[in-house]
Design a protein around this motif. Structure first.
Motif, PDB file in Angstrom:
ATOM      1  N   ILE A   1       0.840  -1.199   0.000  1.00  0.00           N
ATOM      2  CA  ILE A   1       0.000   0.000   0.000  1.00  0.00           C
ATOM      3  C   ILE A   1       0.874   1.248   0.000  1.00  0.00           C
ATOM      4  O   ILE A   1       0.593   2.221  -0.707  1.00  0.00           O
ATOM      5  N   ARG A   2       1.951   1.218   0.776  1.00  0.00           N
ATOM      6  CA  ARG A   2       2.843   2.383   0.812  1.00  0.00           C
ATOM      7  C   ARG A   2       3.460   2.643  -0.555  1.00  0.00           C
ATOM      8  O   ARG A   2       3.583   3.796  -0.993  1.00  0.00           O
ATOM      9  N   ARG A   3       3.858   1.550  -1.248  1.00  0.00           N
ATOM     10  CA  ARG A   3       4.446   1.724  -2.585  1.00  0.00           C
ATOM     11  C   ARG A   3       3.412   2.246  -3.570  1.00  0.00           C
ATOM     12  O   ARG A   3       3.720   3.072  -4.438  1.00  0.00           O
ATOM     13  N   ALA A   4       2.183   1.747  -3.452  1.00  0.00           N
ATOM     14  CA  ALA A   4       1.122   2.209  -4.351  1.00  0.00           C
ATOM     15  C   ALA A   4       0.845   3.695  -4.132  1.00  0.00           C
ATOM     16  O   ALA A   4       0.657   4.453  -5.092  1.00  0.00           O
ATOM     17  N   VAL A   5       0.842   4.127  -2.876  1.00  0.00           N
ATOM     18  CA  VAL A   5       0.619   5.541  -2.567  1.00  0.00           C
ATOM     19  C   VAL A   5       1.770   6.382  -3.097  1.00  0.00           C
ATOM     20  O   VAL A   5       1.559   7.470  -3.651  1.00  0.00           O
ATOM     21  N   GLN A   6       2.986   5.890  -2.956  1.00  0.00           N
ATOM     22  CA  GLN A   6       4.152   6.633  -3.453  1.00  0.00           C
ATOM     23  C   GLN A   6       4.060   6.824  -4.962  1.00  0.00           C
ATOM     24  O   GLN A   6       4.324   7.917  -5.486  1.00  0.00           O
ATOM     25  N   GLY A   7       3.671   5.765  -5.680  1.00  0.00           N
ATOM     26  CA  GLY A   7       3.542   5.878  -7.135  1.00  0.00           C
ATOM     27  C   GLY A   7       2.465   6.866  -7.538  1.00  0.00           C
ATOM     28  O   GLY A   7       2.669   7.701  -8.434  1.00  0.00           O
ATOM     29  N   ALA A   8       1.304   6.793  -6.861  1.00  0.00           N
ATOM     30  CA  ALA A   8       0.216   7.715  -7.185  1.00  0.00           C
ATOM     31  C   ALA A   8       0.595   9.148  -6.836  1.00  0.00           C
ATOM     32  O   ALA A   8       0.251  10.090  -7.566  1.00  0.00           O
ATOM     33  N   ARG A   9       1.302   9.311  -5.737  1.00  0.00           N
ATOM     34  CA  ARG A   9       1.738  10.643  -5.320  1.00  0.00           C
ATOM     35  C   ARG A   9       2.621  11.287  -6.390  1.00  0.00           C
ATOM     36  O   ARG A   9       2.475  12.465  -6.706  1.00  0.00           O
ATOM     37  N   GLN A  10       3.508  10.499  -6.983  1.00  0.00           N
ATOM     38  CA  GLN A  10       4.392  11.021  -8.018  1.00  0.00           C
ATOM     39  C   GLN A  10       3.622  11.325  -9.299  1.00  0.00           C
ATOM     40  O   GLN A  10       3.867  12.349  -9.952  1.00  0.00           O
ATOM     41  N   ARG A  11       2.689  10.452  -9.640  1.00  0.00           N
ATOM     42  CA  ARG A  11       1.904  10.671 -10.867  1.00  0.00           C
ATOM     43  C   ARG A  11       1.028  11.912 -10.755  1.00  0.00           C
ATOM     44  O   ARG A  11       0.813  12.632 -11.742  1.00  0.00           O
ATOM     45  N   LEU A  12       0.495  12.166  -9.547  1.00  0.00           N
ATOM     46  CA  LEU A  12      -0.428  13.284  -9.347  1.00  0.00           C
ATOM     47  C   LEU A  12       0.279  14.571  -8.943  1.00  0.00           C
ATOM     48  O   LEU A  12      -0.359  15.618  -8.827  1.00  0.00           O
ATOM     49  N   GLY A  13       1.597  14.469  -8.693  1.00  0.00           N
ATOM     50  CA  GLY A  13       2.333  15.651  -8.275  1.00  0.00           C
ATOM     51  C   GLY A  13       1.987  16.117  -6.873  1.00  0.00           C
ATOM     52  O   GLY A  13       2.068  17.317  -6.568  1.00  0.00           O
ATOM     53  N   LEU A  14       1.622  15.181  -6.005  1.00  0.00           N
ATOM     54  CA  LEU A  14       1.278  15.528  -4.624  1.00  0.00           C
ATOM     55  C   LEU A  14       2.545  15.604  -3.781  1.00  0.00           C
ATOM     56  O   LEU A  14       3.557  14.986  -4.114  1.00  0.00           O
ATOM     57  N   PRO A  15       2.522  16.357  -2.691  1.00  0.00           N
ATOM     58  CA  PRO A  15       3.724  16.497  -1.852  1.00  0.00           C
ATOM     59  C   PRO A  15       4.105  15.192  -1.176  1.00  0.00           C
ATOM     60  O   PRO A  15       3.274  14.269  -1.035  1.00  0.00           O
ATOM     61  N   GLU A  16       5.355  15.109  -0.724  1.00  0.00           N
ATOM     62  CA  GLU A  16       5.865  13.890  -0.096  1.00  0.00           C
ATOM     63  C   GLU A  16       5.139  13.551   1.195  1.00  0.00           C
ATOM     64  O   GLU A  16       5.156  12.410   1.639  1.00  0.00           O
ATOM     65  N   ARG A  17       4.506  14.529   1.822  1.00  0.00           N
ATOM     66  CA  ARG A  17       3.771  14.259   3.052  1.00  0.00           C
ATOM     67  C   ARG A  17       2.526  13.413   2.802  1.00  0.00           C
ATOM     68  O   ARG A  17       1.865  12.970   3.759  1.00  0.00           O
ATOM     69  N   THR A  18       2.184  13.183   1.541  1.00  0.00           N
ATOM     70  CA  THR A  18       1.008  12.374   1.210  1.00  0.00           C
ATOM     71  C   THR A  18       1.368  10.903   1.358  1.00  0.00           C
ATOM     72  O   THR A  18       1.892  10.266   0.442  1.00  0.00           O
ATOM     73  N   THR A  19       1.113  10.355   2.523  1.00  0.00           N
ATOM     74  CA  THR A  19       1.414   8.964   2.859  1.00  0.00           C
ATOM     75  C   THR A  19       0.141   8.304   3.381  1.00  0.00           C
ATOM     76  O   THR A  19      -0.850   8.989   3.681  1.00  0.00           O
ATOM     77  N   PRO A  20       0.130   6.964   3.517  1.00  0.00           N
ATOM     78  CA  PRO A  20      -1.043   6.328   4.115  1.00  0.00           C
ATOM     79  C   PRO A  20      -1.394   6.896   5.485  1.00  0.00           C
ATOM     80  O   PRO A  20      -2.566   7.101   5.808  1.00  0.00           O
ATOM     81  N   HIS A  21      -0.365   7.182   6.303  1.00  0.00           N
ATOM     82  CA  HIS A  21      -0.656   7.691   7.646  1.00  0.00           C
ATOM     83  C   HIS A  21      -1.204   9.115   7.590  1.00  0.00           C
ATOM     84  O   HIS A  21      -1.950   9.534   8.481  1.00  0.00           O
ATOM     85  N   ALA A  22      -0.850   9.871   6.539  1.00  0.00           N
ATOM     86  CA  ALA A  22      -1.387  11.222   6.397  1.00  0.00           C
ATOM     87  C   ALA A  22      -2.900  11.192   6.209  1.00  0.00           C
ATOM     88  O   ALA A  22      -3.599  12.155   6.569  1.00  0.00           O
ATOM     89  N   LEU A  23      -3.421  10.100   5.659  1.00  0.00           N
ATOM     90  CA  LEU A  23      -4.871   9.985   5.501  1.00  0.00           C
ATOM     91  C   LEU A  23      -5.554   9.905   6.862  1.00  0.00           C
ATOM     92  O   LEU A  23      -6.642  10.445   7.058  1.00  0.00           O
ATOM     93  N   ARG A  24      -4.918   9.234   7.809  1.00  0.00           N
ATOM     94  CA  ARG A  24      -5.450   9.184   9.180  1.00  0.00           C
ATOM     95  C   ARG A  24      -5.389  10.573   9.809  1.00  0.00           C
ATOM     96  O   ARG A  24      -6.318  10.994  10.491  1.00  0.00           O
ATOM     97  N   HIS A  25      -4.281  11.290   9.589  1.00  0.00           N
ATOM     98  CA  HIS A  25      -4.188  12.661  10.089  1.00  0.00           C
ATOM     99  C   HIS A  25      -5.305  13.518   9.493  1.00  0.00           C
ATOM    100  O   HIS A  25      -5.894  14.364  10.178  1.00  0.00           O
ATOM    101  N   SER A  26      -5.584  13.308   8.221  1.00  0.00           N
ATOM    102  CA  SER A  26      -6.614  14.094   7.556  1.00  0.00           C
ATOM    103  C   SER A  26      -7.989  13.801   8.150  1.00  0.00           C
ATOM    104  O   SER A  26      -8.804  14.711   8.352  1.00  0.00           O
TER     105      SER A  26
END
Length: 299
Positions: A225-250
C-alpha cells in the motif's frame, strides 16, 4: 555476542512482543538499540558485557553512548527514542526494582501532522484503483485507503482486520496498539467499498484469515500500500507528506475542523492519552493561519 547476552536479547525480544504486545516495528527498534548498546560496551571494555555490567552503567556512560549515536548523524527525535529504548531495556535487564541511571533526553519539539485535502485523498485513492493490474486489486486498495481516510485507521489496523468482522454493520471493532480495541463508525461509502472488494476478490473470506489479501492469497503487506501511494503521489504531483498515515491525520483534522469533540476524537483514533489527540488542535490552527495568509489583504 556471548551466549548469555544473546539469551538476554532474545528474552527482551519476547518480552516486548508477548508481554508488552508492542508492534513489530517497535520490537525491531528496541532490540536493535539493545544490541547497539552491548556492542558499544564490548568495544569500550574489550569484553562482552553481562547483566552485572549493564547494572553498573552510569549516567556518564549513557551520555557517552548517546554522543556516539549523535556523531552517527541521528537527530533529537531519534536520540530521544533511543534513550527511551535504553531505559526500558536496562529496567528489564536489571529486574524488578532496578532503575536505570537518570539521563535527561534532548528537547524535542512536537511535529505537527500535515493532512491532505479531501480532494487529494479521493484523487489518490482513485488513481491507485485505476492503475491496479486487476480489478479486484484496485477495489482492494480503494477499500483500504477509504478505511484510513474515512474511519481513521492506522494501516496496520486495516491489515489486521479478519473475516470475522463480516457481515459489516454501521460500526467496526478495531484492534489497535497494545491490543486495545475500539469501535469506529463505518460510513456507507466505506462499507460499500469493502463489499465491492469482497465481491471481486478471488479468495473467499474466512473468519480467521486476513480480510485484505495479496495477489497470491496471503495477508496484504502494508509495504504494498505504501508503494502504491508513493507511485500515485508522483503521478499526481502531490507532496511527499502524502502517505497512508497522512490519511489518518486528515480524518482527524477534518473532523476537528467540523466541530468534533476532542474526547470523542481521542476514542475514534484509539489514543491512550488526550495529549496525543491535542496535536490536531495545532493542525487546525495552522490551517486557519494558511487561510488567513492567503486571503487577508494585510497578511
Amino acid at each position: 555476542m556471548t551466549p548469555p547476552m544473546s539469551a538476554l536479547i532474545d528474552e527482551w525480544r519476547s518480552h516486548l512482543a508477548l508481554a508488552r504486545r508492542r508492534s513489530l516495528h517497535t520490537v525491531r527498534a528496541y532490540v536493535a538499540t539493545a544490541e547497539r548498546l552491548t556492542e558499544w560496551m564490548e568495544d569500550m571494555d574489550g569484553r562482552s558485557p553481562d547483566r552485572a555490567a549493564l547494572a553498573r552503567l552510569t549516567a556518564s556512560d549513557l551520555r557517552a553512548y548517546l554522543a556516539g549515536r549523535r556523531a552517527d548523524g541521528i537527530g533529537n527525535s531519534s536520540a530521544a527514542r533511543e534513550l527511551s529504548a535504553l531505559r526500558a531495556f536496562l529496567r528489564f535487564a536489571g529486574g524488578e526494582g532496578h532503575a536505570p541511571p537518570p539521563v535527561r533526553g534532548p528537547r524535542v519539539k512536537p511535529g505537527v501532522p500535515r493532512p491532505v485535502s479531501p480532494d487529494e485523498a479521493v484523487a489518490l485513492a482513485q488513481d491507485i484503483a485505476e492503475t491496479a493490474k486487476d480489478d479486484w486489486i484496485g477495489a482492494r486498495d480503494w477499500a483500504v485507503l477509504l478505511l484510513l481516510y474515512g474511519a481513521g485507521l492506522r494501516i496496520g489496523e486495516a491489515m489486521g482486520l479478519t473475516g470475522d468482522i463480516l457481515p459489516l454493520g454501521e460500526t467496526l471493532r478495531v484492534t489497535g496498539k497494545r491490543g486495545k480495541t475500539r469501535i469506529v463508525p463505518l460510513l456507507p461509502q466505506v462499507r460499500d467499498a469493502i463489499d465491492d472488494y469482497l465481491a471481486l476478490c478471488p479468495y473467499a473470506p474466512t473468519p480467521k484469515d486476513a480480510l485484505f489479501r495479496g495477489a497470491r492469497g496471503g495477508p496484504l503487506s502494508p509495504a504494498l500500500i505504501r508503494r502504491a501511494v508513493q507511485g500515485a503521489r508522483q503521478r499526481l504531483g502531490l507532496p511527499e507528506r502524502t502517505t497512508p498515515h497522512a490519511l489518518r491525520h486528515s480524518f482527524a483534522t477534518h473532523l476537528l475542523g467540523r466541530g468534533a469533540d476532542l474526547r470523542a476524537l481521542q476514542e475514534l483514533l484509539g489514543h491512550a492519552s488526550l495529549s496525543s489527540t491535542q496535536i490536531y488542535t495545532r493542525v487546525d490552527a495552522a490551517h486557519l493561519m494558511d487561510v488567513y495568509r492567503n486571503a487577508h489583504p494585510r497578511a
